[in-house]
Structures are given as C-alpha cells and as structure tokens.
Scaffold this active site. Structure first.
Site, PDB file in Angstrom:
ATOM      1  N   ALA A  16       0.832  -1.208   0.000  1.00  0.00           N
ATOM      2  CA  ALA A  16       0.000   0.000   0.000  1.00  0.00           C
ATOM      3  C   ALA A  16       0.866   1.256   0.000  1.00  0.00           C
ATOM      4  O   ALA A  16       0.568   2.240  -0.693  1.00  0.00           O
ATOM      5  CB  ALA A  16      -0.906  -0.002   1.228  1.00  0.00           C
ATOM      6  N   LYS A  36       9.945  -7.827  -4.519  1.00  0.00           N
ATOM      7  CA  LYS A  36      10.826  -8.999  -4.549  1.00  0.00           C
ATOM      8  C   LYS A  36      10.115 -10.266  -5.011  1.00  0.00           C
ATOM      9  O   LYS A  36      10.757 -11.215  -5.426  1.00  0.00           O
ATOM     10  CB  LYS A  36      11.570  -9.182  -3.238  1.00  0.00           C
ATOM     11  CG  LYS A  36      10.788  -9.593  -2.048  1.00  0.00           C
ATOM     12  CD  LYS A  36      11.800  -9.776  -0.913  1.00  0.00           C
ATOM     13  CE  LYS A  36      11.149  -9.951   0.409  1.00  0.00           C
ATOM     14  NZ  LYS A  36      12.115 -10.085   1.500  1.00  0.00           N
ATOM     15  N   GLY A  50      -9.616  -3.543   8.102  1.00  0.00           N
ATOM     16  CA  GLY A  50      -9.939  -2.301   7.431  1.00  0.00           C
ATOM     17  C   GLY A  50      -8.958  -1.192   7.732  1.00  0.00           C
ATOM     18  O   GLY A  50      -7.817  -1.448   8.144  1.00  0.00           O
ATOM     19  N   ASP A 217      13.941  -6.286   5.186  1.00  0.00           N
ATOM     20  CA  ASP A 217      15.037  -5.904   4.272  1.00  0.00           C
ATOM     21  C   ASP A 217      15.333  -4.407   4.316  1.00  0.00           C
ATOM     22  O   ASP A 217      16.491  -3.990   4.333  1.00  0.00           O
ATOM     23  CB  ASP A 217      14.686  -6.269   2.823  1.00  0.00           C
ATOM     24  CG  ASP A 217      14.625  -7.773   2.587  1.00  0.00           C
ATOM     25  OD1 ASP A 217      15.043  -8.533   3.477  1.00  0.00           O
ATOM     26  OD2 ASP A 217      14.160  -8.175   1.511  1.00  0.00           O
ATOM     27  N   ARG A 284      -5.735  -8.483  23.214  1.00  0.00           N
ATOM     28  CA  ARG A 284      -4.830  -9.315  22.427  1.00  0.00           C
ATOM     29  C   ARG A 284      -3.504  -9.658  23.107  1.00  0.00           C
ATOM     30  O   ARG A 284      -3.076 -10.807  23.116  1.00  0.00           O
ATOM     31  CB  ARG A 284      -4.425  -8.514  21.187  1.00  0.00           C
ATOM     32  CG  ARG A 284      -5.006  -9.019  19.931  1.00  0.00           C
ATOM     33  CD  ARG A 284      -4.409  -8.240  18.799  1.00  0.00           C
ATOM     34  NE  ARG A 284      -5.376  -8.235  17.698  1.00  0.00           N
ATOM     35  CZ  ARG A 284      -5.121  -7.760  16.498  1.00  0.00           C
ATOM     36  NH1 ARG A 284      -3.953  -7.241  16.227  1.00  0.00           N
ATOM     37  NH2 ARG A 284      -6.025  -7.799  15.554  1.00  0.00           N
ATOM     38  N   ARG A 380       0.583  -0.890  18.494  1.00  0.00           N
ATOM     39  CA  ARG A 380      -0.213  -0.385  17.367  1.00  0.00           C
ATOM     40  C   ARG A 380      -1.694  -0.589  17.614  1.00  0.00           C
ATOM     41  O   ARG A 380      -2.127  -1.683  17.986  1.00  0.00           O
ATOM     42  CB  ARG A 380       0.186  -1.136  16.101  1.00  0.00           C
ATOM     43  CG  ARG A 380      -0.692  -0.803  14.903  1.00  0.00           C
ATOM     44  CD  ARG A 380      -0.461  -1.781  13.776  1.00  0.00           C
ATOM     45  NE  ARG A 380      -1.016  -3.081  14.060  1.00  0.00           N
ATOM     46  CZ  ARG A 380      -1.855  -3.748  13.252  1.00  0.00           C
ATOM     47  NH1 ARG A 380      -2.224  -3.218  12.118  1.00  0.00           N
ATOM     48  NH2 ARG A 380      -2.298  -4.938  13.577  1.00  0.00           N
TER      49      ARG A 380
HETATM   50  C1  LIG Z   1      -2.905 -10.992   8.096  1.00  0.00           C
HETATM   51  C2  LIG Z   1      -2.766  -9.505   8.265  1.00  0.00           C
HETATM   52  C3  LIG Z   1      -3.882  -8.729   8.529  1.00  0.00           C
HETATM   53  C4  LIG Z   1      -3.750  -7.345   8.674  1.00  0.00           C
HETATM   54  N1  LIG Z   1      -4.885  -6.585   8.857  1.00  0.00           N
HETATM   55  C5  LIG Z   1      -4.754  -5.231   8.885  1.00  0.00           C
HETATM   56  C6  LIG Z   1      -5.919  -4.395   8.920  1.00  0.00           C
HETATM   57  O1  LIG Z   1      -7.043  -4.874   8.902  1.00  0.00           O
HETATM   58  N2  LIG Z   1      -5.729  -3.044   8.965  1.00  0.00           N
HETATM   59  C7  LIG Z   1      -4.488  -2.461   8.964  1.00  0.00           C
HETATM   60  O2  LIG Z   1      -4.387  -1.225   9.009  1.00  0.00           O
HETATM   61  N3  LIG Z   1      -3.389  -3.242   8.923  1.00  0.00           N
HETATM   62  C8  LIG Z   1      -3.484  -4.589   8.854  1.00  0.00           C
HETATM   63  N4  LIG Z   1      -2.360  -5.349   8.780  1.00  0.00           N
HETATM   64  C9  LIG Z   1      -1.064  -4.677   8.687  1.00  0.00           C
HETATM   65  C10 LIG Z   1      -0.905  -4.049   7.291  1.00  0.00           C
HETATM   66  O3  LIG Z   1      -1.422  -4.941   6.340  1.00  0.00           O
HETATM   67  C11 LIG Z   1       0.554  -3.759   6.962  1.00  0.00           C
HETATM   68  O4  LIG Z   1       1.151  -3.027   7.989  1.00  0.00           O
HETATM   69  C12 LIG Z   1       0.655  -2.945   5.664  1.00  0.00           C
HETATM   70  O5  LIG Z   1      -0.022  -3.593   4.628  1.00  0.00           O
HETATM   71  C13 LIG Z   1       2.110  -2.760   5.278  1.00  0.00           C
HETATM   72  O6  LIG Z   1       2.158  -2.195   3.996  1.00  0.00           O
HETATM   73  P1  LIG Z   1       3.560  -1.832   3.360  1.00  0.00           P
HETATM   74  O7  LIG Z   1       3.281  -1.201   2.046  1.00  0.00           O
HETATM   75  O8  LIG Z   1       4.388  -1.092   4.325  1.00  0.00           O
HETATM   76  O9  LIG Z   1       4.288  -3.255   3.167  1.00  0.00           O
HETATM   77  P2  LIG Z   1       3.806  -4.593   2.457  1.00  0.00           P
HETATM   78  O10 LIG Z   1       2.406  -4.562   2.015  1.00  0.00           O
HETATM   79  O11 LIG Z   1       4.233  -5.706   3.331  1.00  0.00           O
HETATM   80  O12 LIG Z   1       4.689  -4.602   1.138  1.00  0.00           O
HETATM   81  C14 LIG Z   1       6.092  -4.741   1.205  1.00  0.00           C
HETATM   82  C15 LIG Z   1       6.618  -4.793  -0.202  1.00  0.00           C
HETATM   83  O13 LIG Z   1       8.035  -4.703  -0.171  1.00  0.00           O
HETATM   84  C16 LIG Z   1       8.590  -5.670  -1.040  1.00  0.00           C
HETATM   85  N5  LIG Z   1       9.950  -5.921  -0.578  1.00  0.00           N
HETATM   86  C17 LIG Z   1      10.375  -6.259   0.661  1.00  0.00           C
HETATM   87  N6  LIG Z   1      11.717  -6.345   0.678  1.00  0.00           N
HETATM   88  C18 LIG Z   1      12.146  -6.063  -0.573  1.00  0.00           C
HETATM   89  C19 LIG Z   1      13.422  -5.987  -1.198  1.00  0.00           C
HETATM   90  N7  LIG Z   1      14.556  -6.239  -0.528  1.00  0.00           N
HETATM   91  N8  LIG Z   1      13.486  -5.670  -2.509  1.00  0.00           N
HETATM   92  C20 LIG Z   1      12.356  -5.440  -3.239  1.00  0.00           C
HETATM   93  N9  LIG Z   1      11.124  -5.476  -2.701  1.00  0.00           N
HETATM   94  C21 LIG Z   1      11.020  -5.786  -1.385  1.00  0.00           C
HETATM   95  C22 LIG Z   1       7.648  -6.839  -0.951  1.00  0.00           C
HETATM   96  O14 LIG Z   1       7.813  -7.657  -2.073  1.00  0.00           O
HETATM   97  C23 LIG Z   1       6.303  -6.094  -0.943  1.00  0.00           C
HETATM   98  O15 LIG Z   1       5.962  -5.736  -2.269  1.00  0.00           O
HETATM   99  C24 LIG Z   1      -2.471  -6.735   8.618  1.00  0.00           C
HETATM  100  C25 LIG Z   1      -1.356  -7.521   8.374  1.00  0.00           C
HETATM  101  C26 LIG Z   1      -1.487  -8.889   8.188  1.00  0.00           C
HETATM  102  C27 LIG Z   1      -0.261  -9.698   7.894  1.00  0.00           C
END
Ligand SMILES: Cc1cc2nc3c(=O)[nH]c(=O)nc-3n(C[C@H](O)[C@H](O)[C@H](O)COP(=O)(O)OP(=O)(O)OC[C@H]3O[C@@H](n4cnc5c(N)ncnc54)[C@H](O)[C@@H]3O)c2cc1C
Length: 539
Positions: A16, A36, A50, A217, A284, A380
């Site tokens: 996101a 990755k 959500g 990473d 939790r 959080r």
């Molecule tokens: C099961 C579950 C349920 C959740 N429910 C909620 C919810 O309801 N509401 C909420 O607010 N949060 C929720 N969370 C937390 C939330 O989803 C995450 O904090 C958020 O999506 C993180 O987004 P991000 O873009 O930071 O990372 P991510 O969505 O984890 O994306 C990381 C990206 O980085 C890439 N990447 C990583 N390392 C490298 C590298 N070395 N080189 C190239 N690419 C790399 C990966 O491939 C991926 O594309 C939930 C999490 C989980 C696991």
C-alpha cells in the site's frame, strides 16, 4: 550480466505504501517500483479488518488521537498521531477516487464503519473482510496502466548505493543494487530519490501471520547505509494463528472468541480465567502472553481454540472462511478444537523518519511498516497501519516532487563485483541458520522476555552473524542468502532494543522488569557510520 536502470524515483516495495507513492508521483516523475516477488506478495494483500479514519459525524480527530495515544502506552509521538489522523479522511477519499470499493450500509449510500479493539467509535472503513485485497488490487491495476511507472517484479534490493554530495559534503543515496530472482544477476538501479517501502520484519519469528516477504530488508539496508532505527522491541503478536505444518500464515479471527470460542490446553482444560477476569475476551497482548506462558510451561507445540460447542449452523454461517480453511487440513471446527499458536503480526519500530518520510540519509525515504514515524508508540492500534501507509506515502510524494529538480543526476555507480565469490557450496548453511534464528527469536525474544533469555539470544546472534557474514563474503548472492543476512541483522536490532528497555511497556513485557518506568523513552539505535545529516527528528 550487469545492467543499469535510471529513473527519477526508485521505490523498493509494492505494498500500500509503495504503490500510493508511485501513483502520487507518476504524473511528474519517471518511477520504478521493485517487488521482490509478485506485486501482491506483501502484507497489504492479507489485511482483513480495514482502515481507521475519522469519517463519521459522531467521531472526531480528538477521539481518534486520544485512542491511539492510549493504545501506544505513553510512547506515541503526539505530533505524528495528529498529523496522521488529520489526514485520514483525505487518505480514504483518495483511495475511493482510485476505485477502491468499500462496503456500504445495507440499502444505503453511506459507508459501513466497524469498531475494533481500542477504538472508542465506529471508524474502520472496510471491504467486507478482505480490505487489503480490495485496496491492493485496485492500486496494482492503476500502476500497471500508468505509462510513467516501470514495474520490476522478482527483483530484490540487496543494498543501497551512496555517493558524496559535494554541496552538503555528506553522503546521499542514489540507488540500489538489485538481484533478479529469474536471471540470478545483480543490476544497478539509480534514481535521484530512493524510497524504502519494504514492509515489516515479522518473519524473524518462527510463527508469523505475515507473508514471506516480511524479512525487514528495508530496515537492514537503511541501518547498513547509516540510518537510525527505533523501537524494534515492540513486536505485535496476534494470539491465534492456525498451527499446521502446511497452513502457512492463517489467522483465526478474534471474532471466534467474541462468539464464545474457548482456549484450551492439550488436556482440554480452560486456562484464560487464571490470567484475566475477562477470560478469552481479554485484550490481544494478554491472551497472547497467556498462551505463550502455557506453551512454555508445558513444552507444548500449540494450544487449542474450541467453538465446537456452538450449533453447527451458527458456526457455518458466521465463520465460513475459517471453517473452509481448517477443513483443508482435516480439522472440522464444528467438531474439533483448532490447534493455534500466537504469531508475530506487526513491527512497530523501524527506520526513523520525519513527517515527509525522510530518513537520516539525503534522498532516502522510508514509508509504511518499514518506517518509524512515532505513530504507534509501544502498541499499534488496530487498523492504524494501512492509514499510516497512505498518509506518509502522500507526504513523502509531495516532498520528493518539490525537491527533484534540485537533485543532480547520480553519477554512474560501480557495477556489482562478483569476481571474487564462488557458487554456494552448501545451501544447508542458509536453511539451517534461517530456522535457527526464527526458533530462538521465538523462544528467547518473543512475547515474554527475561534478562537471561535476551543474553542467550545475544550470544546466539553474534555467532550466527559471523557465520552468515563469512558465507555472504565468499559466495554468490541468492535470494535466500540476501534475506537471511537481513533477518539476522534485524534480529540483532530487536535483541539490542529489547535488552535496553528496562521496563514493561505496551508490547514489550519482561519478567525481570514487570513495571512501567515513570518516563517514556524511545529506543533509538545509532549505527557506527551514522553521520548527522538530515537533522530533524525524535531525539
Ligand atoms: C494478516 C494480516 C492482517 C492485517 N490486517 C490489517 C488491517 O485490517 N488493517 C491495517 O491497518 N493493517 C493490517 N495489517 C497490517 C498491514 O497490512 C501492513 O502493515 C501494511 O499492509 C504494510 O504495507 P507496506 O506497504 O508497508 O508493506 P507490504 O504490504 O508488506 O509490502 C512490502 C513490499 O516490499 C517488497 N519488498 C520487501 N523487501 C524487498 C526488497 N529487498 N526488494 C524489493 N522489494 C522488497 C515486498 O515484495 C512487498 O511488495 C495486517 C497484516 C497482516 C499480515
């Protein structure tokens, strides 16, 4: 083959955070997005509940701020909380403009808002119980269609590239070395601005609700390049993840406990009432701690969550997803108790940034779960994390857009030198160390910590890091080796942070220091190559 790629902005990560930033900049800049794995392989896709935002007339910014501060146990940075919450409505409006379809009230045009633990109002906007998928698939569609965004799947960034800035006399980040999982070659990606959007580090633990990408990473790369990292001891654990060797990461929703499911020992005996008068409905972190305590006491691999005393029709109607998933592994939840373990779920700490997402290094930004903005404090609050991704991606985009024209084109970076390394001779070294780290982090640096356990972990991680460094120096890189090196470093940062905190606060619980200290302080780790460059934040 060593190729060079040039863009205005390099975004490492396609969750996101990364995709919001890409879309917010792409009309003004040439953008590269690295992922990755496949584009949808981050935590974002799996988010269920959500996104928290102030959308209802009965709700207010003040109430959302107060709830977040309360959950954070005295460690939230109020300025960051306010910054995020004030922008929550605009963040949701932007997602709706992109085409995200959130669930509406039955028969009406207003959006349906739910309430989750810690929130005093209904403020969670959602797309049924698969919000992450709805948000992520919409953003993915948009970036694929955008002519100014180049997408590189199966590219894992290995390390940042820096060069001297002759005006400021400091180092600036100008790209990243990137390993292509398909060709097994390392290329150079260069850009005026580089953004870490690599997600969290929950895979450092044996049991995690996160997808395999969550190895920390970005945190490891930023640390090696000279950025400060904060509050890594605050790891949020979800109390109930399905325990089965083939189940991967499947969360068993808290709603089961809400509807009367009971937690049981392998003997069938209930235990939660010994830990909290609210029993299975305690918060939790208390439930996770109780399960951990009983598992350690009994040396048991898992405990059990039992809803089989409820009528079969009720279970089928309310929990179709859990029922179907468990049935795949031969567990019929209308008759059997579900084997569960707690699982590492969210990384509250990360790369220290300011409200523009700027890190300590010039031209390097961090956004999303990989960053430390001060929003979450010691715990959080549910559904604040996706909000943080969108809000900080937007503010980083604004800052990058306003500074790009003044940043010189990076000088050509040296190619990756693989002339002195050999093919990996024994991959078992990698798989063994990978397993060992995740196991001892679970046992010694997990939900309940002690001074002795942390000492044991410190000793283990030092030995392992020596072995991993030796292996990394002498052998060709591979995806698993890159991740293992990062996982080991992140484990070290968590152990060091946990060892420094001589109190129990929020998600950090120590049997040796059960009380909360009078003054709340962040744990800020400073790398030896830290040069006070972008001077701003959170000291
Ligand atoms: C099961 C579950 C349920 C959740 N429910 C909620 C919810 O309801 N509401 C909420 O607010 N949060 C929720 N969370 C937390 C939330 O989803 C995450 O904090 C958020 O999506 C993180 O987004 P991000 O873009 O930071 O990372 P991510 O969505 O984890 O994306 C990381 C990206 O980085 C890439 N990447 C990583 N390392 C490298 C590298 N070395 N080189 C190239 N690419 C790399 C990966 O491939 C991926 O594309 C939930 C999490 C989980 C696991």
């Amino acid at each position: 083959m060593n190729t060079h790629n040039h863009h205005d902005v390099l975004i490492i990560g396609s969750g996101a955070a990364g995709l919001t930033l890409a879309l917010s900049l792409a009309n003004q800049a040439k953008v590269a997005v690295l992922s990755k794995g496949a584009l949808n392989e981050g935590s974002t896709w799996f988010a269920q509940g959500g996104i928290a935002a102030v959308l209802d007339n009965q709700d207010s910014v003040e109430a959302h701020v107060a709830d977040t501060l309360d959950a954070g146990a005295g460690l939230c940075h109020e300025d960051s909380v306010r910054f995020t919450v004030e922008r929550s409505k605009a963040a949701i409006e932007w997602l709706i403009e992109q085409g995200v379809e959130f669930t509406k009230q039955q028969g009406g045009d207003d959006y349906h808002l739910t309430q989750e633990g810690g929130h005093s109002h209904r403020r969670i906007i959602h797309s049924a119980d698969a919000t992450g998928k709805a948000v992520h698939s919409t953003l993915i569609e948009r970036i694929i269609a955008h002519p100014n965004i180049d997408v590189f799947e199966h590219h894992i960034a290995v390390d940042l590239i820096t060069e001297p800035d002759h005006v400021s006399r400091q180092l600036r980040v100008s790209g990243a070395y990137t390993y292509n999982r398909d060709t097994e070659c390392v290329s150079v990606f260069q850009a005026k601005s580089v953004v870490m959007a690599t997600g969290g580090a929950s895979k450092v633990y044996l049991y995690s609700s996160n997808p395999d990408s969550a190895c920390g990473d970005g945190i490891a790369m930023a640390w090696r390049a000279g950025c400060r990292i904060a509050n890594m001891e605050f790891n949020q654990f979800h109390p109930t993840c399905l325990y089965h060797p083939k189940a991967g990461s499947f969360l068993v929703t808290e709603a089961l406990r809400g509807e009367g499911a009971l937690l049981k020992l392998p003997s069938g005996e209930r235990f939660m009432d010994k830990f909290d008068e609210r029993g299975e409905l305690a918060p939790r972190d208390i439930v996770a701690r109780a399960i951990d305590h009983e598992m350690k006491r009994l040396g048991s691999d898992c405990l059990f969550l039992d809803i089989s005393h409820k009528p079969e029709a009720f279970i089928t109607e309310h929990f179709p997803t859990v029922k179907a998933r468990c049935l795949e592994f031969g567990i019929d939840i209308t008759r059997d108790a579900i084997p569960v373990v707690p699982a590492a779920h969210y990384t509250c700490g990360g790369v220290v940034v300011n409200q523009n997402g700027q890190t300590d290094l010039q031209n390097l930004y961090a956004i999303g779960e990989t960053s430390f903005t001060g929003l979450h404090g010691a715990n959080r609050m549910a559904s604040n994390s996706l909000l943080e991704c969108i809000v900080y991606a937007k503010s980083a985009a604004e800052h990058i857009a306003s500074s790009l024209s003044s940043i010189p084109t990076p000088s050509a970076a040296p190619a990756w030198d693989a002339s002195r390394v050999t093919d990996s001779d024994e991959d078992v070294v990698i798989s063994h160390n990978w397993d060992e780290i995740r196991r001892f982090m679970w046992d010694y640096v997990g939900i309940v910590r002690t001074h002795k356990r942390l000492e044991r972990a410190t000793h283990r991680i030092k030995l392992l890091q020596k072995e991993i460094l030796e292996y990394y120096t002498n052998h060709k890189v591979s995806n698993d080796l890159i991740e293992l090196r990062n996982l080991a470093l992140v484990a070290e940062l968590i152990i060091r942070s946990a060892s420094q905190r001589k109190e129990s606060r929020g998600l950090h619980y120590s049997l040796d220091y059960p009380k909360q200290a009078a003054v709340a302080r962040d744990t800020i780790l400073v790398p030896t190559n830290f040069a006070a460059q972008a001077i701003f934040v959170h000291n």
